[in-house]
Design a protein around this motif. Sequence first.
Motif, PDB file in Angstrom:
ATOM      1  N   SER A 182       0.818  -1.212   0.000  1.00 40.49           N
ATOM      2  CA  SER A 182       0.000   0.000   0.000  1.00 40.49           C
ATOM      3  C   SER A 182       0.851   1.261   0.000  1.00 40.49           C
ATOM      4  CB  SER A 182      -0.915   0.006   1.234  1.00 40.49           C
ATOM      5  OG  SER A 182      -0.148   0.206   2.419  1.00 40.49           O
ATOM      6  N   VAL A 183       2.150   1.106   0.227  1.00 42.11           N
ATOM      7  CA  VAL A 183       3.052   2.256   0.231  1.00 42.11           C
ATOM      8  C   VAL A 183       3.191   2.780  -1.191  1.00 42.11           C
ATOM      9  CG1 VAL A 183       5.390   3.037   0.739  1.00 42.11           C
ATOM     10  CG2 VAL A 183       4.294   1.315   2.202  1.00 42.11           C
ATOM     11  N   GLU A 184       3.144   4.063  -1.347  1.00 43.76           N
ATOM     12  CA  GLU A 184       3.209   4.655  -2.687  1.00 43.76           C
ATOM     13  C   GLU A 184       4.651   4.635  -3.205  1.00 43.76           C
ATOM     14  OE1 GLU A 184       1.987   8.782  -5.044  1.00 43.76           O
ATOM     15  OE2 GLU A 184       1.389   8.458  -2.943  1.00 43.76           O
ATOM     16  N   ALA A 185       4.795   4.188  -4.430  1.00 44.86           N
ATOM     17  CA  ALA A 185       6.121   4.097  -5.041  1.00 44.86           C
ATOM     18  C   ALA A 185       6.622   5.481  -5.424  1.00 44.86           C
ATOM     19  CB  ALA A 185       6.059   3.220  -6.292  1.00 44.86           C
ATOM     20  N   PRO A 186       7.931   5.710  -5.327  1.00 43.30           N
ATOM     21  CA  PRO A 186       8.476   7.002  -5.774  1.00 43.30           C
ATOM     22  C   PRO A 186       8.307   7.152  -7.273  1.00 43.30           C
ATOM     23  CG  PRO A 186      10.250   5.458  -5.294  1.00 43.30           C
ATOM     24  CD  PRO A 186       8.977   4.799  -4.836  1.00 43.30           C
ATOM     25  N   ARG A 187       8.101   8.376  -7.726  1.00 41.13           N
ATOM     26  CA  ARG A 187       7.944   8.651  -9.150  1.00 41.13           C
ATOM     27  C   ARG A 187       9.058   9.584  -9.610  1.00 41.13           C
ATOM     28  NH1 ARG A 187       3.165   7.090 -11.361  1.00 41.13           N
ATOM     29  NH2 ARG A 187       1.526   6.374  -9.888  1.00 41.13           N
ATOM     30  N   ALA A 188       9.693   9.203 -10.677  1.00 38.98           N
ATOM     31  CA  ALA A 188      10.762  10.043 -11.218  1.00 38.98           C
ATOM     32  C   ALA A 188      10.154  11.283 -11.866  1.00 38.98           C
ATOM     33  CB  ALA A 188      11.571   9.261 -12.248  1.00 38.98           C
ATOM     34  N   PRO A 189      10.633  12.477 -11.524  1.00 37.82           N
ATOM     35  CA  PRO A 189      10.119  13.695 -12.151  1.00 37.82           C
ATOM     36  C   PRO A 189      10.344  13.693 -13.663  1.00 37.82           C
ATOM     37  CG  PRO A 189      11.426  14.219 -10.208  1.00 37.82           C
ATOM     38  CD  PRO A 189      11.640  12.768 -10.491  1.00 37.82           C
ATOM     39  N   VAL A 190       9.401  14.265 -14.372  1.00 36.21           N
ATOM     40  CA  VAL A 190       9.510  14.380 -15.830  1.00 36.21           C
ATOM     41  C   VAL A 190      10.232  15.677 -16.177  1.00 36.21           C
ATOM     42  CG1 VAL A 190       8.228  14.670 -17.978  1.00 36.21           C
ATOM     43  CG2 VAL A 190       7.465  13.000 -16.283  1.00 36.21           C
ATOM     44  N   ASN A 191      11.270  15.552 -16.980  1.00 35.66           N
ATOM     45  CA  ASN A 191      12.009  16.729 -17.460  1.00 35.66           C
ATOM     46  C   ASN A 191      12.344  16.474 -18.929  1.00 35.66           C
ATOM     47  OD1 ASN A 191      13.502  19.021 -17.815  1.00 35.66           O
ATOM     48  ND2 ASN A 191      15.189  18.414 -16.472  1.00 35.66           N
ATOM     49  N   ALA A 192      11.400  16.797 -19.791  1.00 35.83           N
ATOM     50  CA  ALA A 192      11.483  16.418 -21.199  1.00 35.83           C
ATOM     51  C   ALA A 192      12.657  17.093 -21.911  1.00 35.83           C
ATOM     52  CB  ALA A 192      10.180  16.758 -21.908  1.00 35.83           C
ATOM     53  N   VAL A 193      13.394  16.300 -22.675  1.00 33.77           N
ATOM     54  CA  VAL A 193      14.482  16.794 -23.507  1.00 33.77           C
ATOM     55  C   VAL A 193      14.245  16.297 -24.926  1.00 33.77           C
ATOM     56  CG1 VAL A 193      16.965  16.699 -23.975  1.00 33.77           C
ATOM     57  CG2 VAL A 193      16.153  16.865 -21.610  1.00 33.77           C
ATOM     58  N   THR A 194      14.341  17.209 -25.894  1.00 38.97           N
ATOM     59  CA  THR A 194      14.157  16.838 -27.299  1.00 38.97           C
ATOM     60  C   THR A 194      15.510  16.519 -27.925  1.00 38.97           C
ATOM     61  OG1 THR A 194      12.192  18.240 -27.481  1.00 38.97           O
ATOM     62  CG2 THR A 194      13.279  17.584 -29.536  1.00 38.97           C
ATOM     63  N   LEU A 195      15.623  15.340 -28.494  1.00 39.81           N
ATOM     64  CA  LEU A 195      16.858  14.890 -29.129  1.00 39.81           C
ATOM     65  C   LEU A 195      16.639  14.774 -30.631  1.00 39.81           C
ATOM     66  CD1 LEU A 195      17.662  12.061 -26.563  1.00 39.81           C
ATOM     67  CD2 LEU A 195      18.633  14.361 -26.606  1.00 39.81           C
ATOM     68  N   GLU A 196      17.623  15.253 -31.399  1.00 41.69           N
ATOM     69  CA  GLU A 196      17.497  15.210 -32.855  1.00 41.69           C
ATOM     70  C   GLU A 196      18.656  14.430 -33.444  1.00 41.69           C
ATOM     71  OE1 GLU A 196      17.291  18.190 -36.753  1.00 41.69           O
ATOM     72  OE2 GLU A 196      17.033  18.988 -34.726  1.00 41.69           O
ATOM     73  N   LYS A 197      18.338  13.517 -34.356  1.00 37.14           N
ATOM     74  CA  LYS A 197      19.352  12.706 -35.029  1.00 37.14           C
ATOM     75  C   LYS A 197      18.818  12.324 -36.408  1.00 37.14           C
ATOM     76  CE  LYS A 197      23.399  10.556 -34.362  1.00 37.14           C
ATOM     77  NZ  LYS A 197      24.631  11.217 -33.917  1.00 37.14           N
ATOM     78  N   HIS A 198      19.641  12.555 -37.406  1.00 37.27           N
ATOM     79  CA  HIS A 198      19.288  12.197 -38.782  1.00 37.27           C
ATOM     80  C   HIS A 198      17.962  12.846 -39.211  1.00 37.27           C
ATOM     81  CE1 HIS A 198      22.548   9.381 -38.474  1.00 37.27           C
ATOM     82  NE2 HIS A 198      21.928   8.656 -37.568  1.00 37.27           N
ATOM     83  N   GLY A 199      17.723  14.033 -38.734  1.00 35.20           N
ATOM     84  CA  GLY A 199      16.527  14.748 -39.129  1.00 35.20           C
ATOM     85  C   GLY A 199      15.266  14.327 -38.390  1.00 35.20           C
ATOM     86  N   HIS A 200      15.401  13.436 -37.418  1.00 31.27           N
ATOM     87  CA  HIS A 200      14.251  12.980 -36.651  1.00 31.27           C
ATOM     88  C   HIS A 200      14.366  13.471 -35.210  1.00 31.27           C
ATOM     89  CE1 HIS A 200      12.747  10.209 -39.769  1.00 31.27           C
ATOM     90  NE2 HIS A 200      14.022   9.962 -40.020  1.00 31.27           N
ATOM     91  N   GLU A 201      13.228  13.803 -34.625  1.00 34.68           N
ATOM     92  CA  GLU A 201      13.191  14.250 -33.246  1.00 34.68           C
ATOM     93  C   GLU A 201      12.490  13.221 -32.373  1.00 34.68           C
ATOM     94  OE1 GLU A 201      11.367  18.043 -32.921  1.00 34.68           O
ATOM     95  OE2 GLU A 201      13.078  19.147 -33.750  1.00 34.68           O
ATOM     96  N   ARG A 202      13.004  13.041 -31.164  1.00 29.93           N
ATOM     97  CA  ARG A 202      12.321  12.219 -30.174  1.00 29.93           C
ATOM     98  C   ARG A 202      12.443  12.915 -28.829  1.00 29.93           C
ATOM     99  NH1 ARG A 202      15.587   8.945 -26.947  1.00 29.93           N
ATOM    100  NH2 ARG A 202      17.793   8.867 -27.555  1.00 29.93           N
ATOM    101  N   VAL A 203      11.452  12.710 -27.992  1.00 27.15           N
ATOM    102  CA  VAL A 203      11.404  13.355 -26.687  1.00 27.15           C
ATOM    103  C   VAL A 203      11.674  12.305 -25.613  1.00 27.15           C
ATOM    104  CG1 VAL A 203       9.989  14.620 -25.032  1.00 27.15           C
ATOM    105  CG2 VAL A 203       9.793  15.097 -27.488  1.00 27.15           C
TER     106      VAL A 203
END
Length: 570
Positions: free
Chosen positions: A14-35
């Motif tokens: 019942s103990v709540e699990a820790p959650r990793a904070p979201v800190n979005a970074v956009t990466l670009e390679k070969h003309g494609h982007e992913r977050v």
Amino acid sequence: MMLHGCSAEERARSVEAPRAPVNAVTLEKHGHERVDEYYWLRERDNPEVIGYLEAENAYLEQVLGHTAELREELFEELVGRVKKNDESVPYRKDGFWYYTRYEGKSEYPLYCRRKGSLEADEQVMLDVNRLAEGHEFCAVRGVKVSSDGSIVGFAQDTVGRRKFTLRFRNLDTGELLPDEIADVTANFAWAEDGKTLFYTRQDPKTLRWYQIWRHELGGDPADDVLVFEERDETFSCAVFKTKSKRYVMIASDQTLSSEYRYIDAERPGDTPRVVLPRERDHEYSVDHYGDHFYIRTNRQAKNFRLMKTPVSDTRFERWADVVPHREDVLFENFEIFSDRLVVQERRDALRRLRVISWSGGDEHEIEFDDPTYVTWIDANPEFDTDTLRFGYSSLTTPDSVYDYDMGSRERTLMKRDEVLGGFDPANYASERIWATARDGTRVPISLVYRKGFERNGSAPLLLYGYGSYGASANAWFRGSRLSLLDRGFVYAIAHIRGGQDLGRAWYEDGKLLNKKNTFTDFIDCAEHLVAERYADPQRLFARGGSAGGLLIGAVVNMRPDLWRGAIAAV
């Protein structure tokens, strides 16, 4: 907050699990982007990353707190089976018998040798326990002695980041030489002049092995010579010396292609020469004997074959078959002796060792009794011998080393890993069965259980699978499984597509656009085990090795009704 009426396990969960904070970074390679929302977690020295990992560990301890007594019991069982004082089987090379051993409660090995006979006085070349003094971590790899027997080279890492320092000891005086080559791999090879060696550097950012350098003992590493640089980022390179000690080889490899260069080991300053230029989809490896290079190759041979070519002319037109290609046999490895050739191959999902006389008429296969097992060519550094050293293991037989007389066909057990705690192989049984996948393909499964097991559909079962990179899932013995088997578990290995258990086609049927077969094979094997009453469907667990977490996650998502639990382990 107390939850009255709940079990310790329910309260922990019942103990709540820790959650990793979201800190979005956009990466670009070969003309494609992913977050990447969790890119920040790669910063290993970031206090926030460390804090998050500590929170995860604390959560784990809290959730599994109710299992503390069982975990301690299992831990004591596991360590209680391990022999503290142990020694490897000595092998003979250049007039010495080499081996490693552990003593007492020492954590690290001693590298030793005896000159001439096993009754001679022992010489401790390296005591890694002493090298480890003052360090929280110590790894020694790549221990190699020069051909004249006077210098031992070794790679030492005291950080744990696979960045080694090459060091050297004079075996006549026992003194460490001043030569130290930092930030390199553990891969190196001696030339035949007793003072020159070739070593490999990795790219500082990616750790890709990409450069081969030459060093002369007594010289300043700053003056070392760059011999070869692999500029193609899809390739890695390494260096080794042929069994004949005649050539230093530089190997460049990637998933689909190989290229080898060679240098006369007695002329280490020569420019490397290419055996055969790289071509896409051509994988090959090279050893040397007499006037020929012997080459394992998949050119015009999906399952590989053994060919040879004169050292004086390595054009493919001069290559000739030694062991031809076969559609139903995967050619894995070979060992050359003065009078015989030993071939390691895979047929019907089992490893085989075949002995072939150069003079003809004495070809035979070494026989094994277990229904599922693994065997391998072990250390055989000398040409002029009738003795083959090979290894053997099965789901019921601990790792074993044999010496095999290739003439009389008699084998001598040199060592079998001792398992403490009352282990008796007669208490366990293994099987190999076949499941039919949904596309009609037959998939082998290896099983082990404690005798007395009844196939009535009530037993818990742990199913292992991998199915990637052409890595076959061999049926090794593992003492850690005994704690499961002794508690009524069945352990099973699904030899699913993506490995090479049934040849190269088995690998290709489990990659790229065929990758789905890896997952469906795993499900179909599980369903077969349930249908054949080896497993209770409510107590069927999954385990994946290395990247197996991806396999387990995909499989559980496909058939959540099938799995009571899923354990993804490295």
